[in-house]
Write a protein that holds these residues in place. Structure first.
Motif, PDB file in Angstrom:
ATOM      1  N   VAL A  73       4.862 -19.707  26.719  1.00 16.64           N
ATOM      2  CA  VAL A  73       3.891 -19.314  27.707  1.00 16.64           C
ATOM      3  C   VAL A  73       3.566 -20.890  28.350  1.00 16.64           C
ATOM      4  O   VAL A  73       3.175 -21.825  27.880  1.00 16.64           O
ATOM      5  CB  VAL A  73       2.400 -19.099  27.001  1.00 16.64           C
ATOM      6  CG1 VAL A  73       1.448 -18.917  27.792  1.00 16.64           C
ATOM      7  CG2 VAL A  73       2.691 -17.822  26.070  1.00 16.64           C
ATOM      8  N   ALA A  74       4.528 -20.864  29.490  1.00 12.18           N
ATOM      9  CA  ALA A  74       4.395 -22.135  30.413  1.00 12.18           C
ATOM     10  C   ALA A  74       3.261 -22.188  31.414  1.00 12.18           C
ATOM     11  O   ALA A  74       2.655 -23.061  31.760  1.00 12.18           O
ATOM     12  CB  ALA A  74       5.815 -22.496  31.213  1.00 12.18           C
ATOM     13  N   ASP A  75       2.751 -21.120  31.991  1.00 10.53           N
ATOM     14  CA  ASP A  75       1.962 -20.730  32.969  1.00 10.53           C
ATOM     15  C   ASP A  75       1.148 -19.604  32.431  1.00 10.53           C
ATOM     16  O   ASP A  75       1.257 -18.970  31.748  1.00 10.53           O
ATOM     17  CB  ASP A  75       2.650 -20.596  34.328  1.00 10.53           C
ATOM     18  CG  ASP A  75       3.539 -21.427  34.621  1.00 10.53           C
ATOM     19  OD1 ASP A  75       3.002 -22.496  34.975  1.00 10.53           O
ATOM     20  OD2 ASP A  75       4.711 -21.292  34.924  1.00 10.53           O
ATOM     21  N   ALA A  76      -0.116 -19.442  33.289  1.00  9.62           N
ATOM     22  CA  ALA A  76      -1.092 -18.608  32.982  1.00  9.62           C
ATOM     23  C   ALA A  76      -0.488 -17.140  33.130  1.00  9.62           C
ATOM     24  O   ALA A  76      -0.904 -16.248  32.540  1.00  9.62           O
ATOM     25  CB  ALA A  76      -2.191 -18.648  33.949  1.00  9.62           C
ATOM     26  N   LYS A  77       0.362 -16.928  34.113  1.00  8.43           N
ATOM     27  CA  LYS A  77       0.998 -15.572  34.269  1.00  8.43           C
ATOM     28  C   LYS A  77       1.995 -15.078  33.142  1.00  8.43           C
ATOM     29  O   LYS A  77       2.175 -14.112  32.737  1.00  8.43           O
ATOM     30  CB  LYS A  77       2.102 -15.670  35.536  1.00  8.43           C
ATOM     31  CG  LYS A  77       3.385 -16.525  35.308  1.00  8.43           C
ATOM     32  CD  LYS A  77       3.875 -16.557  36.752  1.00  8.43           C
ATOM     33  CE  LYS A  77       5.107 -17.442  36.692  1.00  8.43           C
ATOM     34  NZ  LYS A  77       5.987 -17.131  35.374  1.00  8.43           N
ATOM     35  N   ASP A  78       2.110 -15.987  32.250  1.00  6.03           N
ATOM     36  CA  ASP A  78       2.988 -15.652  30.964  1.00  6.03           C
ATOM     37  C   ASP A  78       2.316 -15.009  29.797  1.00  6.03           C
ATOM     38  O   ASP A  78       2.610 -14.117  29.558  1.00  6.03           O
ATOM     39  CB  ASP A  78       3.998 -16.779  30.441  1.00  6.03           C
ATOM     40  CG  ASP A  78       4.864 -17.568  31.486  1.00  6.03           C
ATOM     41  OD1 ASP A  78       5.460 -16.777  32.115  1.00  6.03           O
ATOM     42  OD2 ASP A  78       5.054 -18.796  31.323  1.00  6.03           O
ATOM     43  N   SER A  96      -4.685 -20.304  28.427  1.00  2.00           N
ATOM     44  CA  SER A  96      -6.222 -20.753  28.492  1.00  2.00           C
ATOM     45  C   SER A  96      -6.522 -21.774  27.040  1.00  2.00           C
ATOM     46  O   SER A  96      -7.082 -22.677  27.095  1.00  2.00           O
ATOM     47  CB  SER A  96      -7.204 -19.579  28.702  1.00  2.00           C
ATOM     48  OG  SER A  96      -8.705 -20.386  28.430  1.00  2.00           O
ATOM     49  N   ILE A  97      -6.092 -20.892  26.061  1.00  2.00           N
ATOM     50  CA  ILE A  97      -6.460 -21.656  24.652  1.00  2.00           C
ATOM     51  C   ILE A  97      -5.683 -22.920  24.509  1.00  2.00           C
ATOM     52  O   ILE A  97      -6.315 -23.795  24.189  1.00  2.00           O
ATOM     53  CB  ILE A  97      -6.050 -20.570  23.378  1.00  2.00           C
ATOM     54  CG1 ILE A  97      -7.195 -19.589  23.391  1.00  2.00           C
ATOM     55  CG2 ILE A  97      -6.341 -21.333  22.119  1.00  2.00           C
ATOM     56  CD1 ILE A  97      -6.897 -18.137  22.486  1.00  2.00           C
ATOM     57  N   ALA A  98      -4.351 -22.770  24.824  1.00  2.00           N
ATOM     58  CA  ALA A  98      -3.563 -24.044  24.754  1.00  2.00           C
ATOM     59  C   ALA A  98      -3.963 -25.122  25.450  1.00  2.00           C
ATOM     60  O   ALA A  98      -4.073 -26.233  25.278  1.00  2.00           O
ATOM     61  CB  ALA A  98      -1.967 -23.636  25.103  1.00  2.00           C
ATOM     62  N   THR A  99      -4.393 -24.477  26.935  1.00  2.00           N
ATOM     63  CA  THR A  99      -4.777 -25.645  27.887  1.00  2.00           C
ATOM     64  C   THR A  99      -6.178 -26.361  27.249  1.00  2.00           C
ATOM     65  O   THR A  99      -6.426 -27.772  27.410  1.00  2.00           O
ATOM     66  CB  THR A  99      -5.074 -25.222  29.161  1.00  2.00           C
ATOM     67  OG1 THR A  99      -3.973 -24.447  29.584  1.00  2.00           O
ATOM     68  CG2 THR A  99      -5.820 -26.218  30.427  1.00  2.00           C
ATOM     69  N   LEU A 105       1.378 -20.882  19.528  1.00  2.00           N
ATOM     70  CA  LEU A 105       0.950 -20.147  20.394  1.00  2.00           C
ATOM     71  C   LEU A 105       1.838 -19.960  21.632  1.00  2.00           C
ATOM     72  O   LEU A 105       2.274 -18.870  22.566  1.00  2.00           O
ATOM     73  CB  LEU A 105      -0.451 -20.271  21.011  1.00  2.00           C
ATOM     74  CG  LEU A 105      -1.507 -20.018  20.196  1.00  2.00           C
ATOM     75  CD1 LEU A 105      -3.033 -20.910  20.822  1.00  2.00           C
ATOM     76  CD2 LEU A 105      -2.031 -18.689  19.809  1.00  2.00           C
ATOM     77  N   VAL A 106       2.197 -21.121  21.942  1.00  2.00           N
ATOM     78  CA  VAL A 106       2.987 -21.251  23.363  1.00  2.00           C
ATOM     79  C   VAL A 106       4.590 -21.736  23.274  1.00  2.00           C
ATOM     80  O   VAL A 106       5.233 -21.692  24.409  1.00  2.00           O
ATOM     81  CB  VAL A 106       2.228 -22.005  24.248  1.00  2.00           C
ATOM     82  CG1 VAL A 106       0.742 -21.591  24.652  1.00  2.00           C
ATOM     83  CG2 VAL A 106       2.020 -23.596  23.930  1.00  2.00           C
ATOM     84  N   ASP A 107       4.751 -22.316  22.317  1.00  2.00           N
ATOM     85  CA  ASP A 107       6.325 -22.911  22.105  1.00  2.00           C
ATOM     86  C   ASP A 107       7.164 -21.737  22.132  1.00  2.00           C
ATOM     87  O   ASP A 107       6.918 -20.488  21.279  1.00  2.00           O
ATOM     88  CB  ASP A 107       6.495 -23.743  21.016  1.00  2.00           C
ATOM     89  CG  ASP A 107       5.743 -25.157  21.356  1.00  2.00           C
ATOM     90  OD1 ASP A 107       5.147 -25.285  22.349  1.00  2.00           O
ATOM     91  OD2 ASP A 107       5.822 -25.932  20.510  1.00  2.00           O
ATOM     92  N   ALA A 108       8.592 -21.780  22.678  1.00  2.00           N
ATOM     93  CA  ALA A 108       9.582 -20.875  22.503  1.00  2.00           C
ATOM     94  C   ALA A 108      10.281 -21.333  21.413  1.00  2.00           C
ATOM     95  O   ALA A 108      10.535 -22.378  20.835  1.00  2.00           O
ATOM     96  CB  ALA A 108      10.432 -21.185  23.891  1.00  2.00           C
ATOM     97  N   ASP A 109      10.590 -20.049  20.778  1.00  2.00           N
ATOM     98  CA  ASP A 109      11.647 -20.183  19.634  1.00  2.00           C
ATOM     99  C   ASP A 109      13.007 -20.276  19.984  1.00  2.00           C
ATOM    100  O   ASP A 109      13.835 -19.514  20.621  1.00  2.00           O
ATOM    101  CB  ASP A 109      11.658 -19.034  18.776  1.00  2.00           C
ATOM    102  CG  ASP A 109      12.373 -18.779  17.455  1.00  2.00           C
ATOM    103  OD1 ASP A 109      13.337 -19.715  17.504  1.00  2.00           O
ATOM    104  OD2 ASP A 109      11.887 -18.161  16.450  1.00  2.00           O
ATOM    105  N   MET A 110      13.612 -21.580  20.148  1.00  2.00           N
ATOM    106  CA  MET A 110      14.842 -21.764  20.683  1.00  2.00           C
ATOM    107  C   MET A 110      16.127 -21.084  20.261  1.00  2.00           C
ATOM    108  O   MET A 110      17.222 -20.469  20.822  1.00  2.00           O
ATOM    109  CB  MET A 110      15.155 -23.065  20.591  1.00  2.00           C
ATOM    110  CG  MET A 110      13.794 -24.111  21.201  1.00  2.00           C
ATOM    111  SD  MET A 110      13.617 -23.876  23.016  1.00  2.00           S
ATOM    112  CE  MET A 110      15.367 -24.220  24.031  1.00  2.00           C
TER     113      MET A 110
END
Length: 423
Positions: A37-42, A48-51, A382-387
């Motif tokens: 989740v890099a942007d709000a659109k994701d 919002s929580i992460a920010t 919440l927002v990190d990608a599973d590489m």
């Protein structure tokens, strides 16, 4: 049905290839940014929580820095107190030596003077980032002995933020105070015990009126007086030829008034203290008493006499110790030793308090650091990608893309096949 106008297979292949390309682009973005989740659109909620949590973590980082400054300031003051304690022990040793007969007290005083100057140097040097807790001026505009350090940042369920703090009362650890009402450890104690009595060394006033003799005292005044730990006053009171020594010190005041700090609020309280001192000296309250205006005989015969003499007072502090004078006796030096010993006790208590604060600051710094790591971990969940997952998906999508291109190529070539039917 085969149609030249509508190539259904090509349309399907194109849509599939476009969807594959979109998924591939999304996966590549996740791999390049590291975020799912890099942007709000994701994902608007997660973003919002992460920010918000990242912002709070930034504030906690500032709190951690503030704790570091607080730790350094407390460490500086502690180092100063610890050094002062060592110097005070040396002064105590010198004074103990000076009680012996045959010792050149002038030479000893020379050493003590240098040690007194060293104490001042220690106090004035114990400064960090412009803060000095050991050498203060309580008369300075805006002076506040309570020093506040930021300790934590918090956000409640309603989203309101608050800052927690730790407070240190530096009035209990200050070594020197250049203010007019100094209560500092090394130059405090110069309160108004003698003005409270209205006596000066050698003063004596005797009047006899009928059956009452009176020693007149000066006015107590309208303000409260404080008898500090190093203050003491004594005088010889003679009633009809019998002399007894009356002593007033902080212990006398506290015992008479039930106080703990030697404070005498008004003239009435002072009379209570003086009567307690007279009784402690052995005077019968039915024979002599303190009341408004002075010390009086009670119910005596005409011609009773009352006199006062040998008035002696001490409001010594470590800063004023001097044993080189001609009238310095071993008894007086012992009083100096008590003054130094009291200062050592206060310095030790202050250092102990700072030690406890050091420990708390260290624990709070560790807690804030761990909390920041925990928040980072929660945000990452919440927002990190599973590489690992994204790399596997990338391989699959690249294969799908290749197949989609081939499928579209095949679909586009189907119209060419129709041409062979017309040959």
């Amino acid at each position: 049905m085969s149609s030249l106008m509508t190539n259904t297979a090509a349309m399907t292949a194109l849509q599939t290839l476009k969807a594959t390309n979109d998924s591939l682009e999304s996966t590549q973005n996740r791999i390049s940014t590291g975020y799912r989740v890099a942007d709000a659109k994701d994902n608007a909620a997660y973003w919002s929580i992460a920010t918000t949590m990242r912002s709070d973590n930034g504030a906690m980082s500032a709190v951690k820095d503030s704790l570091g400054i607080g730790e350094a300031t407390v460490d500086t003051a502690y180092t100063g107190l610890n050094s002062a304690k060592d110097v005070l022990n040396q002064i105590k040793d010198k004074l103990t030596t000076a009680t012996q007969d045959g010792v050149d007290r002038t030479k000893v005083q020379d050493e003590i003077t240098q040690l007194q100057q060293q104490l001042k140097s220690i106090a004035s040097s114990a400064s960090f980032s412009g803060q000095n807790w050991l050498s203060v001026n309580s008369d300075a505009t805006g002076y506040d002995a309570n020093k506040t350090m930021v300790a934590n940042f918090a956000r409640d369920n309603a989203g309101a933020v608050s800052l927690g703090s730790m407070t240190v009362d530096t009035s209990k650890i200050a070594l020197y105070d250049s203010g007019t009402s100094s209560k500092a450890i090394l130059n405090g104690g110069a309160s108004g015990i003698t003005s409270a009595l209205g006596l000066t060394a050698g003063a004596a006033t005797v009047s006899s009126t009928g059956t009452q003799a009176t020693i007149a005292l000066g006015s107590f005044g309208s303000s409260a007086k404080t008898v500090d730990q190093n203050d003491s006053l004594s005088f010889d009171l003679t009633l009809n030829g019998t002399t007894k020594t009356v002593t007033i010190d902080q212990a006398t005041v506290n015992a008479a008034l039930g106080e703990t700090d030697g404070k005498i609020a008004n003239a009435t309280a002072f009379n209570t203290v003086l009567n307690h001192a007279l009784e402690s000296a052995g005077f019968d309250s039915t024979k002599v008493t303190a009341a408004t205006g002075g010390i009086h005989t009670v119910g005596g015969a005409t011609g009773d006499t009352l006199s006062i003499g040998n008035v002696a007072f001490s409001n010594d502090s470590v800063d004023t110790i001097n044993i080189s004078g001609p009238n310095i006796t071993a008894t007086k030096i012992k009083l100096f030793i008590k003054t130094v010993d009291d200062a050592i006790s206060k310095v030790t208590a202050g250092a102990s308090t700072l030690g406890a604060i050091q420990n708390r600051l260290s624990m709070q710094t560790t807690f804030v650091s761990n909390l920041m790591d925990t928040i980072d971990k929660g945000v990452g969940t919440l927002v990190d990608a599973d590489m690992t997952q994204e790399s596997t998906k990338l391989k699959a999508l690249q294969t799908q893309q290749q197949l989609g291109v081939q499928a579209l190529s095949i679909a586009n070539s189907s119209t060419q096949t129709l041409l062979s039917l017309f040959k």
